[in-house]
Write a protein that holds these residues in place. Structure first.
Motif, mmCIF file in Angstrom:
data_model
loop_
_atom_site.group_PDB
_atom_site.id
_atom_site.type_symbol
_atom_site.label_atom_id
_atom_site.label_comp_id
_atom_site.label_asym_id
_atom_site.label_seq_id
_atom_site.Cartn_x
_atom_site.Cartn_y
_atom_site.Cartn_z
ATOM 1 N N ALA A 168 0.831 -1.209 0.000
ATOM 2 C CA ALA A 168 0.000 0.000 0.000
ATOM 3 C C ALA A 168 0.861 1.253 0.000
ATOM 4 N N ALA A 169 2.004 1.195 0.648
ATOM 5 C CA ALA A 169 2.886 2.366 0.732
ATOM 6 C C ALA A 169 3.439 2.756 -0.626
ATOM 7 N N THR A 170 3.451 1.846 -1.571
ATOM 8 C CA THR A 170 3.982 2.153 -2.901
ATOM 9 C C THR A 170 2.981 2.933 -3.751
ATOM 10 N N GLY A 171 1.701 2.854 -3.444
ATOM 11 C CA GLY A 171 0.672 3.542 -4.212
ATOM 12 C C GLY A 171 0.363 2.901 -5.540
ATOM 13 N N ARG A 172 0.898 1.725 -5.804
ATOM 14 C CA ARG A 172 0.696 1.092 -7.113
ATOM 15 C C ARG A 172 -0.634 0.323 -7.225
ATOM 16 N N TYR A 173 -1.333 0.184 -6.104
ATOM 17 C CA TYR A 173 -2.483 -0.738 -6.113
ATOM 18 C C TYR A 173 -3.777 -0.045 -5.663
#
Length: 744
Positions: free
Chosen positions: A328-333
């Protein structure tokens, strides 16, 4: 005339001689068949009756051959023995289940073996029939007959099972009837009476009513709470024969029996923790449902397996929470619903568990699904999530003594799981994207995907179960909501928790749709099957529910706390524990509604016994006083008749009928003239001269008697009706010097 009577005499003699022995044998074997045969018990019992009749006929034939009968019987016995050995040998070769295990252990644990069932019918049946024939037909010995009735008690006692009350009552009732009947036969033989024993209605009614009354009274009396030595030491899970370990020291090949389990309340171990109300401590899980029991796939039967723990770690809630949070921290999903605001304070309230028990030495370690055991150097998790000592017998002599941290499954954790928006399709898509970006390893992805192949297998899911699951969850959106709805369904629809209940049909369909009564094993199995019907991965888990505290505040885990529950794989959360069993098993106030239902059921069971008892008493009274009741109705009809000639004809008809009932059929009462009827009545001591004379005048002369004339004849009849029926015993002299009987 003689030709017609001979077959009837032969039939009566055969019934008198063989009926009760054959009935007792059928009842005894029906009780035994009931514990070994899963189905067709009634059909097999009917076949056994035919088997009895054939052997009885054969024994009667060879009985006449005084020199050869012993050798003939021994030869037949050897043939049966060899055939029985062949059946037992083939049973072992075909199934790998030893006869001893099959004979002593519940069939739900070892399965049904057709060869052993055939041996039970042919071999044991031959032995019991031989005993019954010898000690009832050939010569009567009450202790020999009693030996036959002891077989079911021995078998059920060794298997730690309870005899059905109705079966037990019926068996003992037939035995009692046999004892009374054979005693009379023996007395007649001893006194060397030349006449045949009289098998009249009075004899049959008397015997039947007596034994039925005793049987009903036996059912009415409360059953004492007593357990045999074996039963007192058997817990709810599999009992190991020829073992020095306790019931819970190791894991099982198959799941535990769903009915008939017993426990002693013995404390196995304690858990030193003050922070939770209930902990579900898993022992082992199963993935396949076969023949009403849970087993492991062949490829996963190695309980110890590799100690890398990859399967359990990657699919545990702790691992999945950490993985998703990092993704979630990556913002990719975010387009798939994975955002940072999904996460809160879940999985942070760690507790420390100290397990200790001086006599409890399992090879595994009881642990919750979210126990942090991977860092401990004395144990490992296998591919099923079971936690083992690195050395199998490391605790064999010192009892249980381990410590580890765990995250309890409480409101915060369940609230987090309920917020997850993923379906399996979106979750798999997210994991696939994670592999592409390197956020998820290919090994982890493979482990996650394999869950849906392994734990959605539809064995045991019937059309009715699938339909029920869809009906329960029709308004639910997520897998978590669906599983929660299934848990609520049992408590909201009157299901009962009852350790003593043993149903006629042990199928899950019968539990769900008919009895609605069972223990944790039935509830957990039902939920797993319903979840799988919805394509939700689920597995059946056996372990302990720890909820009782001692004076020191420690959780006490007894053998009676052995419990079956469910672990469901929720997309994005991993394995989550659900307990579908209605809360009665904890003895808490939460189960009040179901306790009330159980109380009603108990009352109805007891009321049915009272009703049976009262019914037998009614039948007893009715049969004993049947003649008086018929006579009462006759007199009531006479009272409401106004035509005196018709009343005269009816009175004469009643006299003839009473004489016909109480006389030998060869006398042809209805063919007698009024004069012959008068002579027969006079010999009985009945004063019917006025009634007969009045009948002749009315019938042959067209005479219309006055009311006072009829009343005089009717009064004499009422004083003499018992004599006409052959019931009066007190003799007195009439004015004519003829012996008469008191009709009062």
């Amino acid at each position: 005339m003689t030709d017609k009577k001979e077959p009837l005499k032969w039939l009566y003699a055969s019934i008198a001689k063989y009926f009760l022995p054959l009935l007792l044998g059928a009842v005894v074997m029906n009780v035994i068949f009931g514990t070994y045969y899963d189905y067709f018990v009634k059909t097999v019992t009917a076949g056994f009756v035919a088997y009895e009749c054939i052997l009885f006929w054969f024994f009667e034939k060879i009985k006449k051959r005084k020199v050869w009968r012993f050798f003939i019987y021994i030869t037949l016995g050897l043939v049966i023995l060899v055939f029985s050995g062949w059946l037992i040998g083939n049973g072992w070769q075909q199934t790998g289940v030893s006869f001893i295990d099959w004979f002593y252990v519940n069939s739900q644990e070892v399965g049904s073996v057709t060869y052993y069932n055939a041996f039970l019918f042919v071999g044991m049946g031959f032995f019991i029939i031989s005993i019954l024939y010898y000690f009832t037909v050939y010569r009567f010995r009450i202790f020999g007959v009693m030996l036959t009735t002891m077989f079911p008690f021995v078998i059920y006692g060794k298997r730690a099972q309870n005899l059905n009350t109705l079966s037990l009552t019926f068996m003992m009732t037939v035995f009692l009837a046999m004892m009374i009947h054979q005693k009379r036969v023996a007395d007649d033989y001893t006194e060397k009476q030349k006449r045949n024993m009289i098998m009249n209605r009075s004899y049959a009614v008397g015997i039947s009513l007596f034994v039925t009354f005793v049987g009903a009274l036996t059912m009415l009396l409360p059953k004492p709470e007593y357990k045999s030595q074996l039963e007192a030491n058997k817990g709810i899970f599999k009992y190991y024969l020829n073992s020095n370990t306790t019931d819970y020291d190791d894991l099982n090949d198959v799941s535990s029996p769903r009915f008939g389990a017993n426990s002693t309340g013995e404390i196995l171990f304690t858990v030193d923790t003050k922070d939770v109300e209930t902990i579900y401590m898993r022992r082992q899980s199963f993935d396949l449902f076969r023949a009403d029991q849970w087993v492991l796939r062949d490829e996963y039967r190695d309980w110890y397996g590799a100690d890398d723990g990859t399967d359990n770690i990657v699919n545990s809630p702790l691992y999945m929470h950490k993985l998703l949070k990092s993704m979630a921290a990556t913002g990719r999903y975010e387009d798939l619903g994975l955002t940072e605001d999904l996460f809160g304070n879940e999985y942070k309230s760690k507790i420390w568990l100290n397990l200790s028990g001086s006599t409890y030495s399992p090879s595994y370690i009881p642990a919750p699904i979210m126990a942090e055991t991977e860092s401990l150097d004395y144990g490992f998790r296998n591919v099923h999530g079971e936690f083992y000592y690195k050395s199998r017998y490391s605790s064999a002599y010192g009892g249980l003594g381990v410590s580890y941290g765990a995250i309890p499954e409480e409101d915060a954790e369940y609230d987090y799981v309920s917020r997850l928006p993923f379906s399996w399709e979106s979750f798999e898509k997210m994991m696939t994207r994670g592999v592409y970006y390197g956020d998820v390893s290919p090994e982890d992805y493979s482990q996650i995907v394999s869950i849906y192949d392994r734990y959605t297998e539809k064995g045991g899911v019937t059309e009715d179960i699938a339909k029920l699951a869809k009906d329960i969850t029709k308004d639910c959106k997520t897998d978590f909501d669906k599983c929660s709805a299934i848990v609520d369904y049992f408590e909201d629809n009157g299901y009962i928790y009852d350790l003593e209940y043993i149903p006629d049909d042990e199928s899950i369909d019968y539990f769900l749709f008919e009895s609605k009564t069972g223990v944790c094993t039935s509830y957990a199995t039902s939920m797993v099957l319903m979840a799988r019907a919805l394509d939700i991965p689920a597995r059946y888990v056996e372990g302990f529910a720890a909820y009782e505290r001692n004076d020191e505040g420690d959780l006490v885990v007894r053998d009676s706390h052995a419990h079956a529950f469910v672990e469901v794989y929720i997309p994005g959360a991993g394995w989550v524990t659900f307990d579908p069993t209605v809360p009665d098993y904890k003895g808490t106030e939460n189960g009040g509604g179901n306790n009330a239902a159980k109380a009603i059921r108990t009352f109805m069971d007891y009321f049915s016994k009272i009703a049976l008892f009262l019914g037998v008493v009614f039948v007893l009274v009715f049969v004993i006083f049947i003649d008086r009741i018929i006579e009462l109705f006759f007199r009531i009809r006479m009272k409401f008749r106004n035509n005196t000639p018709e009343k005269t004809l009816a009175l004469y008809e009643r006299i003839v009928r009473l004489l016909e009932i109480s006389s030998d059929k060869d006398m042809h009462i209805r063919g007698m003239t009024p004069g012959e009827i008068l002579d027969l009545g006079t010999k009985r001591g009945a004063e019917i001269s006025r009634a007969v004379s009045l009948f002749e005048m009315v019938c042959f002369g067209g005479y219309k008697p006055a009311a006072v004339e009829f009343e005089a004849a009717y009064s004499c009849y009422k004083q003499s009706w018992k004599a006409l029926a052959g019931k009066s015993k007190n003799k007195q002299k009439t004015a004519h010097g003829v012996d008469t009987k008191d009709g009062i």
